[in-house]
Write a protein that holds these residues in place. Sequence first.
Motif, PDB file in Angstrom:
ATOM      1  N   PHE A   1       0.830  -1.203   0.000  1.00  0.00           N
ATOM      2  CA  PHE A   1       0.000   0.000   0.000  1.00  0.00           C
ATOM      3  C   PHE A   1       0.871   1.262   0.000  1.00  0.00           C
ATOM      4  CE2 PHE A   1      -2.321   3.366   2.269  1.00  0.00           C
ATOM      5  CZ  PHE A   1      -3.350   3.551   1.361  1.00  0.00           C
ATOM      6  N   GLN A   2       1.992   1.215   0.706  1.00  0.00           N
ATOM      7  CA  GLN A   2       2.901   2.367   0.691  1.00  0.00           C
ATOM      8  C   GLN A   2       3.366   2.673  -0.736  1.00  0.00           C
ATOM      9  OE1 GLN A   2       6.253   2.078   3.362  1.00  0.00           O
ATOM     10  NE2 GLN A   2       4.995   1.284   5.034  1.00  0.00           N
ATOM     11  N   ILE A   3       3.651   1.635  -1.491  1.00  0.00           N
ATOM     12  CA  ILE A   3       4.090   1.820  -2.885  1.00  0.00           C
ATOM     13  C   ILE A   3       2.979   2.480  -3.698  1.00  0.00           C
ATOM     14  CG2 ILE A   3       4.746   0.617  -5.016  1.00  0.00           C
ATOM     15  CD1 ILE A   3       6.129  -1.477  -3.264  1.00  0.00           C
ATOM     16  N   LEU A   4       1.740   1.986  -3.543  1.00  0.00           N
ATOM     17  CA  LEU A   4       0.611   2.547  -4.291  1.00  0.00           C
ATOM     18  C   LEU A   4       0.301   3.973  -3.847  1.00  0.00           C
ATOM     19  CD1 LEU A   4      -1.846  -0.496  -4.473  1.00  0.00           C
ATOM     20  CD2 LEU A   4      -0.212   0.282  -6.192  1.00  0.00           C
ATOM     21  N   ARG A   5       0.454   4.224  -2.567  1.00  0.00           N
ATOM     22  CA  ARG A   5       0.192   5.585  -2.066  1.00  0.00           C
ATOM     23  C   ARG A   5       1.189   6.567  -2.669  1.00  0.00           C
ATOM     24  NH1 ARG A   5       0.369   6.223   4.289  1.00  0.00           N
ATOM     25  NH2 ARG A   5       2.560   5.752   3.871  1.00  0.00           N
ATOM     26  N   THR A   6       2.459   6.141  -2.768  1.00  0.00           N
ATOM     27  CA  THR A   6       3.483   7.005  -3.351  1.00  0.00           C
ATOM     28  C   THR A   6       3.232   7.216  -4.845  1.00  0.00           C
ATOM     29  OG1 THR A   6       5.105   6.217  -1.740  1.00  0.00           O
ATOM     30  CG2 THR A   6       5.958   7.287  -3.720  1.00  0.00           C
ATOM     31  N   ALA A   7       2.864   6.128  -5.538  1.00  0.00           N
ATOM     32  CA  ALA A   7       2.700   6.204  -6.992  1.00  0.00           C
ATOM     33  C   ALA A   7       1.396   6.858  -7.408  1.00  0.00           C
ATOM     34  CB  ALA A   7       2.794   4.800  -7.590  1.00  0.00           C
ATOM     35  N   TYR A   8       0.295   6.542  -6.709  1.00  0.00           N
ATOM     36  CA  TYR A   8      -1.028   6.978  -7.152  1.00  0.00           C
ATOM     37  C   TYR A   8      -1.742   7.925  -6.181  1.00  0.00           C
ATOM     38  CZ  TYR A   8      -0.587   3.007 -10.400  1.00  0.00           C
ATOM     39  OH  TYR A   8      -0.161   2.135 -11.353  1.00  0.00           O
ATOM     40  N   GLY A   9      -1.148   8.147  -5.026  1.00  0.00           N
ATOM     41  CA  GLY A   9      -1.789   9.038  -4.067  1.00  0.00           C
ATOM     42  C   GLY A   9      -2.957   8.415  -3.326  1.00  0.00           C
ATOM     43  N   TYR A  10      -2.992   7.084  -3.245  1.00  0.00           N
ATOM     44  CA  TYR A  10      -4.089   6.415  -2.529  1.00  0.00           C
ATOM     45  C   TYR A  10      -4.052   6.770  -1.047  1.00  0.00           C
ATOM     46  CZ  TYR A  10      -5.915   3.353  -6.190  1.00  0.00           C
ATOM     47  OH  TYR A  10      -6.538   2.875  -7.301  1.00  0.00           O
ATOM     48  N   GLY A  11      -5.246   6.913  -0.470  1.00  0.00           N
ATOM     49  CA  GLY A  11      -5.366   7.118   0.964  1.00  0.00           C
ATOM     50  C   GLY A  11      -5.966   5.893   1.622  1.00  0.00           C
ATOM     51  N   PRO A  12      -5.813   5.766   2.947  1.00  0.00           N
ATOM     52  CA  PRO A  12      -6.331   4.595   3.657  1.00  0.00           C
ATOM     53  C   PRO A  12      -7.832   4.396   3.466  1.00  0.00           C
ATOM     54  CG  PRO A  12      -4.867   5.864   5.062  1.00  0.00           C
ATOM     55  CD  PRO A  12      -5.096   6.685   3.839  1.00  0.00           C
ATOM     56  N   ASP A  13      -8.572   5.505   3.269  1.00  0.00           N
ATOM     57  CA  ASP A  13     -10.021   5.380   3.127  1.00  0.00           C
ATOM     58  C   ASP A  13     -10.428   4.779   1.779  1.00  0.00           C
ATOM     59  OD1 ASP A  13      -9.081   7.595   1.768  1.00  0.00           O
ATOM     60  OD2 ASP A  13     -10.919   8.749   2.050  1.00  0.00           O
ATOM     61  N   GLN A  14      -9.468   4.595   0.878  1.00  0.00           N
ATOM     62  CA  GLN A  14      -9.774   4.001  -0.428  1.00  0.00           C
ATOM     63  C   GLN A  14      -9.576   2.486  -0.453  1.00  0.00           C
ATOM     64  OE1 GLN A  14      -7.329   7.304  -2.350  1.00  0.00           O
ATOM     65  NE2 GLN A  14      -8.711   6.776  -4.014  1.00  0.00           N
ATOM     66  N   VAL A  15      -9.148   1.928   0.657  1.00  0.00           N
ATOM     67  CA  VAL A  15      -9.017   0.465   0.787  1.00  0.00           C
ATOM     68  C   VAL A  15     -10.173  -0.027   1.637  1.00  0.00           C
ATOM     69  CG1 VAL A  15      -7.577  -1.449   1.564  1.00  0.00           C
ATOM     70  CG2 VAL A  15      -6.513   0.611   0.616  1.00  0.00           C
ATOM     71  N   ILE A  16     -10.966  -0.914   1.085  1.00  0.00           N
ATOM     72  CA  ILE A  16     -12.136  -1.408   1.804  1.00  0.00           C
ATOM     73  C   ILE A  16     -11.696  -2.274   2.982  1.00  0.00           C
ATOM     74  CG2 ILE A  16     -12.425  -3.484   0.352  1.00  0.00           C
ATOM     75  CD1 ILE A  16     -15.499  -2.960   0.583  1.00  0.00           C
ATOM     76  N   GLY A  17     -12.321  -2.044   4.135  1.00  0.00           N
ATOM     77  CA  GLY A  17     -11.991  -2.818   5.330  1.00  0.00           C
ATOM     78  C   GLY A  17     -12.667  -4.179   5.327  1.00  0.00           C
ATOM     79  N   GLU A  18     -12.197  -5.058   6.193  1.00  0.00           N
ATOM     80  CA  GLU A  18     -12.729  -6.418   6.242  1.00  0.00           C
ATOM     81  C   GLU A  18     -14.221  -6.432   6.571  1.00  0.00           C
ATOM     82  OE1 GLU A  18     -11.511  -9.537   5.493  1.00  0.00           O
ATOM     83  OE2 GLU A  18     -10.019  -8.263   4.533  1.00  0.00           O
ATOM     84  N   GLU A  19     -14.632  -5.632   7.533  1.00  0.00           N
ATOM     85  CA  GLU A  19     -16.041  -5.631   7.927  1.00  0.00           C
ATOM     86  C   GLU A  19     -16.928  -5.114   6.802  1.00  0.00           C
ATOM     87  OE1 GLU A  19     -17.845  -6.817  10.493  1.00  0.00           O
ATOM     88  OE2 GLU A  19     -15.970  -7.799  11.056  1.00  0.00           O
TER      89      GLU A  19
END
Length: 623
Positions: A92-110
Amino acid sequence: MKHPGALSAAQQEAVTHGGGPLLVLAGPGSGKTFVIVRRIRYLIETLRIPAHTILVLTFSKAAASEMQSRFLSLTAPERPAVTFGTFHSFFFQILRTAYGYGPDQVIGEEERLSVVTALVGEHHIESGDPKALAQNLLSEIARVKEERAELSHYYAVHCPAQQFREIFRSYEQALGALHKIDYEDMLRMTYELLTEREDIRAAVQRRRQWILVDEFQDINRLQYEIVRMMAGKEANLTIVGDDDQSIYRFRGAKPEIMLGFRNDYPHAKQTILDINYRSTPEIVKTAGRLIQKNKRRFQKEIAAHRSSGKPVNTVVCPDPAAESAYLVREIRQRVKAGMGYGEIAVLYRTNLQPRLLSAKLMEENIPFQLRELIPNLMEHWIAKDLSAYLRLSRGMEEPGDLLRIMNRPNRYIRRDAVRMEGESIEGIRAHYSKSGERWMWERLNRLEHQLRILSKQNVYEGIRLIRQEIGYDAFLKKYAEEHEIDPEELTEILEEVQDSGEGFQTPEAWFTHWEEFRKTLLRKREKETEQSTGVQLMTFHGSKGLEFPLVFLLDVNEGIVPHRKAFSREELEEERRMFYVAMTRARDELVICTCKSAFTGRRRNPALSGSMRDASPNEDDSF
């Protein structure tokens, strides 16, 4: 496990390896974490590797946190800036650096579980526990994504193939509508990014020049390919794991990846941590004789560091009820002798198995903890069908009971016959009298006759009558064929329900027992805290990475251990690895429990006969 502190020759070899690929085969209790943290310190203090270029990857936050804590305690007060993390967090760190993804864009398990649970309802998939089914479907969705499998060629395990494909597509649409990705998307996107963008791949390689992977046997193909790209030509890659403990094939982990490591890196150094510091020689020897029957593995001999202890004990019980009674007596005796409840573990192949034991423990007021939830068997649609038959036979039917079973097996009763005349056999007969279809009377008369006979049976015999005389087994077989479901999956549930009825003379007593069991488990979960202690009940899978002074293995009968669905060599070898993991959780004492009459009605897979017996410590203790 308490490690003696000094490095063994094999551990020293692993710790002091210089650059290039290193394969560390770490048997159970061999001190792999001890080796990993000391290797990191060696890289920093002796080889003068900058700490920020070292990356340690594992599969859970807890494991990463424990390794980091042990490393920092070893190097305090310097606190070198080594990165410890999970595969997902680093990718995720790699994608955040490359694409600017934030934690809220990854769906949680629940949230993803909620999405799929809703889809199960929308697609009208019969299930006793929609949430449990959704969890299983999520595992299958993950597998399709991680293996980049062709959806049209994938046949699901937990629901009809076509319904799975529809749910998969609907799930992907839901993610798109939420503008989110899941963990499997994260893997795929990281792989594509590093494959297509040479500049980003080079930047990652410069930043993370030394990579250590813990529990490597659990890696899937996509994770491995990403790690290989990150390691680059220098390949300063240390992998630590045990192919004999690879038990997550259903998640995409394959021991073949570890077995093929030296094909990808022909010059890799290989070291075997062959001393078990955890268990007695008797446990280590017996487990070793079992796992040596596997053909696809690294050949290795594990020796115990400890002195001699108690022999591995095999206890043969007449039946599962006697087995539960035996375990309760043993637990009481051990606690009376000074052992804590939390030092005792009971391990089993599937989470359906501890039903009898957990009920007995509750009855005897013995505290216990369930690492995984026991599925509510009576919520399964098969159990609901059988319950409806039993209620109808006793004149205690509930609304919907007749509608539920009137065509299970098929009697060709039309739903409009129930809607127009009311839900009763008399009402249905009246409907067909009006329509002139008096030939249906014979079918209705036969149903009434079957219900009268059923009313005179105890629960176990009543379910046997429903299965064989009324034709429910034949109905299930046809249902499985029409819905592209493995019929054994349904038969397993059916037999569990029938087994649970043994000893109950009336359906009322059976229903009351299940309701009290459900409420007690619910209260127990509400009261249970992280600090609470009790006998540890968990599956073989759930026990991985843990250890206990005393371990009981439950229901070691062919068809259960190894599981009856394991037919191929690969499946049988996975069964052995699971049993090997379970055996090696024991520090001081291992007790293997088996039943002469395993589970009433339970069928065996003849291909499994004798598949584990050669591991027996002596002629009289075969299993």
